[in-house]
Design a protein around this motif. Sequence first.
Motif, PDB file in Angstrom:
ATOM      1  N   LEU A   1       2.005  11.050 -17.184  1.00 29.14           N
ATOM      2  CA  LEU A   1       1.809   9.617 -17.397  1.00 29.14           C
ATOM      3  C   LEU A   1       2.031   8.834 -16.103  1.00 29.14           C
ATOM      4  O   LEU A   1       1.282   7.895 -15.809  1.00 29.14           O
ATOM      5  N   LEU A   2       3.055   9.210 -15.334  1.00 23.56           N
ATOM      6  CA  LEU A   2       3.296   8.527 -14.063  1.00 23.56           C
ATOM      7  C   LEU A   2       2.144   8.756 -13.088  1.00 23.56           C
ATOM      8  O   LEU A   2       1.752   7.853 -12.352  1.00 23.56           O
ATOM      9  N   LYS A   3       1.601   9.966 -13.094  1.00 28.01           N
ATOM     10  CA  LYS A   3       0.485  10.261 -12.204  1.00 28.01           C
ATOM     11  C   LYS A   3      -0.737   9.430 -12.579  1.00 28.01           C
ATOM     12  O   LYS A   3      -1.410   8.863 -11.714  1.00 28.01           O
ATOM     13  N   GLU A   4      -1.000   9.317 -13.885  1.00 24.76           N
ATOM     14  CA  GLU A   4      -2.123   8.493 -14.341  1.00 24.76           C
ATOM     15  C   GLU A   4      -1.903   7.025 -13.980  1.00 24.76           C
ATOM     16  O   GLU A   4      -2.823   6.338 -13.541  1.00 24.76           O
TER      17      GLU A   4
ATOM     18  N   ILE B   1      -4.237   4.649 -11.499  1.00 22.59           N
ATOM     19  CA  ILE B   1      -4.770   3.352 -11.916  1.00 22.59           C
ATOM     20  C   ILE B   1      -4.342   2.276 -10.926  1.00 22.59           C
ATOM     21  O   ILE B   1      -5.128   1.420 -10.535  1.00 22.59           O
ATOM     22  N   LYS B   2      -3.091   2.339 -10.484  1.00 22.36           N
ATOM     23  CA  LYS B   2      -2.579   1.356  -9.543  1.00 22.36           C
ATOM     24  C   LYS B   2      -3.313   1.451  -8.205  1.00 22.36           C
ATOM     25  O   LYS B   2      -3.602   0.446  -7.574  1.00 22.36           O
TER      26      LYS B   2
ATOM     27  N   TYR C   1      -8.193  -2.630  -3.352  1.00 22.50           N
ATOM     28  CA  TYR C   1      -9.103  -3.520  -2.622  1.00 22.50           C
ATOM     29  C   TYR C   1      -9.339  -4.798  -3.414  1.00 22.50           C
ATOM     30  O   TYR C   1      -9.546  -4.755  -4.620  1.00 22.50           O
ATOM     31  N   ARG C   2      -9.324  -5.938  -2.702  1.00 19.65           N
ATOM     32  CA  ARG C   2      -9.612  -7.232  -3.325  1.00 19.65           C
ATOM     33  C   ARG C   2     -10.850  -7.815  -2.675  1.00 19.65           C
ATOM     34  O   ARG C   2     -10.928  -7.910  -1.454  1.00 19.65           O
ATOM     35  N   ASN C   3     -11.778  -8.205  -3.483  1.00 20.01           N
ATOM     36  CA  ASN C   3     -13.005  -8.834  -3.003  1.00 20.01           C
ATOM     37  C   ASN C   3     -13.721  -7.973  -1.957  1.00 20.01           C
ATOM     38  O   ASN C   3     -14.284  -8.478  -0.991  1.00 20.01           O
TER      39      ASN C   3
END
Length: 69
Positions: free
Chosen positions: A43-46, A50-51, A56-58
Amino acid sequence: MCEDCTRLHEQLQTQAEEMFILRKRITRLKGELKYERRKSAVLLKEKKEIKQSQHYRNGQKRGNRGRNG
């Protein structure tokens, strides 16, 4: 003295049975803990994956000190 020996032997037998039960319980709990640790690691790896996908933003990578460094 024989009565004392028999009573002592009985007490040792009951203590040995209790120790056996406790050892079995400990091994079962260790197995459950190992299973839970594996599950939480997945779960931590998933969560980490995801994090990382939101890095990247815009369409532009931002550094630690503002825009580009």
